[in-house]
Scaffold this motif. Structure first.
Motif, PDB file in Angstrom:
ATOM      1  N   ASP A 209      20.229-158.769  -6.607  1.00  0.00           N
ATOM      2  CA  ASP A 209      21.678-159.163  -6.475  1.00  0.00           C
ATOM      3  C   ASP A 209      21.605-160.622  -6.444  1.00  0.00           C
ATOM      4  O   ASP A 209      21.040-161.282  -5.541  1.00  0.00           O
ATOM      5  N   THR A 212      23.529-162.982  -3.217  1.00  0.00           N
ATOM      6  CA  THR A 212      22.918-162.951  -1.780  1.00  0.00           C
ATOM      7  C   THR A 212      22.835-164.632  -1.512  1.00  0.00           C
ATOM      8  O   THR A 212      22.564-165.276  -2.472  1.00  0.00           O
ATOM      9  N   GLN A 224      14.390-164.126  -4.514  1.00  0.00           N
ATOM     10  CA  GLN A 224      14.674-162.820  -5.060  1.00  0.00           C
ATOM     11  C   GLN A 224      13.590-162.066  -5.754  1.00  0.00           C
ATOM     12  O   GLN A 224      13.593-160.622  -5.470  1.00  0.00           O
ATOM     13  N   SER A 227      11.902-160.222  -2.525  1.00  0.00           N
ATOM     14  CA  SER A 227      12.937-159.343  -1.791  1.00  0.00           C
ATOM     15  C   SER A 227      12.847-158.027  -2.721  1.00  0.00           C
ATOM     16  O   SER A 227      12.994-156.812  -2.203  1.00  0.00           O
ATOM     17  N   CYS A 232      14.018-155.347  -0.109  1.00  0.00           N
ATOM     18  CA  CYS A 232      15.003-155.698   1.083  1.00  0.00           C
ATOM     19  C   CYS A 232      15.866-156.808   0.327  1.00  0.00           C
ATOM     20  O   CYS A 232      15.926-156.944  -0.865  1.00  0.00           O
ATOM     21  N   GLU A 233      16.740-157.246   1.183  1.00  0.00           N
ATOM     22  CA  GLU A 233      17.750-158.294   0.764  1.00  0.00           C
ATOM     23  C   GLU A 233      16.981-159.863   1.137  1.00  0.00           C
ATOM     24  O   GLU A 233      16.430-159.852   2.071  1.00  0.00           O
ATOM     25  N   ASP A 235      18.216-162.136   2.416  1.00  0.00           N
ATOM     26  CA  ASP A 235      18.431-162.727   3.849  1.00  0.00           C
ATOM     27  C   ASP A 235      17.736-161.910   4.851  1.00  0.00           C
ATOM     28  O   ASP A 235      17.570-162.398   6.077  1.00  0.00           O
ATOM     29  N   ASP A 236      17.120-160.936   4.470  1.00  0.00           N
ATOM     30  CA  ASP A 236      16.218-160.231   5.493  1.00  0.00           C
ATOM     31  C   ASP A 236      14.808-160.897   5.760  1.00  0.00           C
ATOM     32  O   ASP A 236      14.027-160.228   6.759  1.00  0.00           O
TER      33      ASP A 236
END
Length: 479
Positions: A209, A212, A224, A227, A232-233, A235-236
């Motif tokens: 994505d 994010t 990216q 993740s 995961c994202e 931001d995690d």
């Protein structure tokens, strides 16, 4: 082909970083019946049982307790290290220069940095992740390795540096940053992704994505990729310890299939041989039936930078282990010094084989050869901890099993490196011998050693575990 060498290649390919090496060691120990301990808990140990613990997930200590062990008896250790020279990612990796996205790195240890140029590189290490569930947050450490090449350190064309072959000089700050992507392509992909027509490809084929949030410390593209690999994202991701890695696999090679070509032989080769020797020498209960001591392998992080860390050989980890084991069998504090004096350490770190193109770099009488077996290292100034007693004991095991062994002393007009041997000998007070299998290209991104020496090392360490307590009882010193 020798099965020990094939097993080493598998171990090397599973271990791009110290974290992965410890993880692979844990898997092998668990499969062999070793139970995990935590340094945060009380230990309840039993004679005849097998255990291991980790510190920082980059150092691991495994031990098997003899059936006839009593507090104060010796602990027989092979010590090695899990780390190798590499390029580690900086806390802020975001570098943009001349229309390129680069990754900020810092040299770790004394690497042959010119060998890192023009290699297909990726990243591996550990990531601290934030996980949310039912309104609460938790944090976990997770290993990561991106398999495909994602970056490269290109050399400058000879047309722009005509004197390069007279001396390749590297500025570690400005010349070693790997290229991740071009800015124009990254921006184009970002716009395309935001318009919903496509996504940036990841190693496992998942889409990422592009909407994010971007951590200002790192390129969004790098986050990216990480993740996507972890599922995961971006931001995690709270933080990470990552390093650049060569994507070329370790292999058995040479015209006669007599060599192993690989990164990180220094010192994962000795880590593997000692670990396999411990596991195989304790594979059944009968192996420990007559053992009066404890068989141990200690694989430390941070040897390449001096061992001064909470998980390095300069930390209390060895003394803590010896103390906790001894106190598990007796509350008498006087038994720990006795146990230390009854103990013995084999400091196992790869050695410098004679190089055919640089014969003058070795002293004439001390020229370790490939296929020649483990090298016993000597230094009058105690850069190695070997003495006549410790060398004799280790050599006697080789004699009994018809194993080759060699000696090494650095030329008197050259500087000598060092190992964990003197650190543990002086810090713990344990008898120590410094040894290692011979290799070429030490500290290169791509090293080489001999298949035969892998087998010799494994067999020597295995014999050490099986017989040292009986041999040591026959030697009288300090009486």
């Amino acid at each position: 082909m020798d099965p020990v060498a094939i097993d080493l290649v598998d171990f090397l390919n599973a271990s791009p970083t110290a974290f992965h090496a410890v993880d692979e060691a844990k898997k092998r120990l668990r499969s062999a019946g070793y139970a995990q301990l935590s340094e945060r808990d009380d230990w309840k140990l039993e004679a005849g049982k097998k255990y291991y613990f980790t510190r920082n997930h980059s150092t691991i200590v495994a031990f098997a307790i003899g059936k006839k062990y009593v507090a104060g008896n010796g602990i027989f250790i092979v010590g090695a290290h899990t780390d190798s020279p590499c390029l580690k990612l900086k806390p802020v990796t975001k570098v943009t220069k001349g229309g390129y996205l680069e990754v900020g790195v810092q040299p770790y240890g004394g690497g042959l940095w010119h060998t890192w140029f023009d290699r297909d590189l990726t990243i591996a290490g550990r990531v601290i992740l934030r996980k949310k569930k039912d309104g609460s947050e938790s944090y976990s450490h997770q290993l990561i390795r991106i398999e495909e090449p994602i970056m490269r350190i290109p050399t400058l064309a000879i047309h722009l540096d005509r004197e390069v072959n007279d001396g390749f000089k590297i500025n570690k700050q400005t010349h070693l940053a790997p290229v991740l992507a071009t800015l124009v392509k990254a921006e184009l992909d970002k716009l395309t992704t935001e318009n919903g027509s496509t996504g940036t490809g990841s190693g496992d084929g998942k889409k990422i994505d592009g909407k994010t949030k971007t951590n200002e410390k790192h390129h969004s593209l790098l986050l990216q990729l990480i993740s996507a690999q972890l599922g995961c994202e971006p931001d995690d991701i709270c933080d990470f310890e990552l390093q650049a890695c060569d994507t070329q696999k370790s292999i058995v090679a040479g015209a006669l299939k007599e060599f192993i070509f690989s990164g990180r032989l220094d010192n994962l080769c000795m880590s593997f041989c000692s670990l396999k020797a411990l596991i195989d020498s304790t594979s059944s209960e009968s192996n420990l039936q007559e053992e009066i001591g404890i068989r141990m392998v200690a694989l430390f992080d941070h040897e390449e930078v001096g061992s001064d860390s909470a998980q390095g050989a300069g930390s209390p980890v060895t003394l803590d282990a010896l103390s906790r084991i001894t106190s598990s069998f007796s509350s008498d504090t006087k038994l720990l010094p006795k146990a230390i004096q009854n103990s013995y350490l084999v400091s196992a770190d790869m050695a410098h084989a004679l190089h055919p193109n640089y014969m003058d770099r070795h002293e004439e009488n001390h020229q370790p050869k490939l296929h020649g077996g483990l090298v016993i290292k000597h230094n009058a100034n105690q850069r190695y901890a070997t003495n006549a007693v410790t060398a004799f004991l280790f050599r006697e095991i080789a004699t009994k099993h018809n194993l080759p062994v060699q000696d090494f002393v650095i030329r008197s007009d050259m500087m000598c490196g060092s190992t964990i041997g003197p650190i543990l000998a002086s810090g713990v007070g344990i008898r120590t011998v410094d040894v290692g299998a011979p290799q070429l290209s030490m500290h290169s991104i791509r090293e080489m050693c001999a298949v035969d020496d892998v087998k010799h090392s494994y067999e020597h360490f295995k014999a050490f575990f099986q017989e040292f307590s009986h041999l040591d009882a026959k030697l009288v010193v300090d009486v």
